[in-house]
Design an enzyme around this catalytic site. Sequence first.
Site, mmCIF file in Angstrom:
data_model
loop_
_atom_site.group_PDB
_atom_site.id
_atom_site.type_symbol
_atom_site.label_atom_id
_atom_site.label_comp_id
_atom_site.label_asym_id
_atom_site.label_seq_id
_atom_site.Cartn_x
_atom_site.Cartn_y
_atom_site.Cartn_z
ATOM 1 C CB CYS A 167 5.585 -35.698 -69.039
ATOM 2 S SG CYS A 167 5.165 -34.781 -67.560
ATOM 3 C CB CYS A 168 0.929 -35.813 -69.342
ATOM 4 S SG CYS A 168 -0.801 -36.292 -69.108
ATOM 5 C CB ILE A 169 -1.940 -33.333 -72.360
ATOM 6 C CG1 ILE A 169 -2.739 -32.805 -73.557
ATOM 7 C CG2 ILE A 169 -1.825 -32.264 -71.281
ATOM 8 C CD1 ILE A 169 -3.176 -33.867 -74.515
ATOM 9 N N PRO A 171 3.238 -32.312 -74.569
ATOM 10 C CG PRO A 171 4.251 -34.434 -74.771
ATOM 11 C CD PRO A 171 3.260 -33.654 -73.934
#
Length: 262
Positions: A167-169, A171
Amino acid sequence: MLTSRGPALCTALRRAAPGGLASFHSSSRRCRAARVAVVLSGCGVYDGTEIHEASAVLVHLSRGGAEVHMYAPDVPQMHVIDHSKGQPAEAESRNVLVESARIARGKIASLAKLTTADHDAVIFPGGFGAAKNLSTFAVDGKDCKVNREVERVLKDFHKAGKPIGLCCISPVLAAKVLSGAEVTVGHEEEEGGKWPYAGTAGAIKELGAKHCVKEVTISFPAHVDTKNKVVTTPAFMCETALHHIFDGIGAMVKNVLKLTGK
């Protein structure tokens, strides 16, 4: 009396279960809780794991009945940020594993000990630590390098066909390591500041991954790459209410658990 009904009850159970009584016992083994590894990158949004995201992941895993084990690389942080000022604390240095232990309440192990054989899935919360301590994305963008153990874990789980949640950055880690993966970090335009890190989507494409535009809200909160078993959600890539972040992470966790088949 119950004792007199014993033989009849056993007969009924055998008839109800095609494999006999043994099938009831084997079915209970098949219902074993999913074992999920959570990989942290420190403690604090600007130089480690985003704490709200980590907490949301753990709450939803708990609600889903998962057995959770936490890990972090035993390496120095890229730098330390004074979160009250948003500036580097020049005289300080910290260890990623030691800082991550704050979130894990001390129950954490070196990432080098994480194996696919002991887990059914792995999840990476976000926070700048993913781009600073688990990789060099914050500095090098598309030319980034990924921590050796992080790369190993991603490749091992992918090869084993076991789901990976990010999640968030975070990936960007899958985009770099898993060729052709489909991920989301939300939108591809800033839209007046609602998506302040929208430029990340372009870097993901340059890494050879496919970026899928998704909302952070519960209606469209996660992208499931069924081929690669990679599940992603934008979380704090979007400036929105905390409960939307929490719900979106819940959808990611739910899909990861579903993919384990547990």
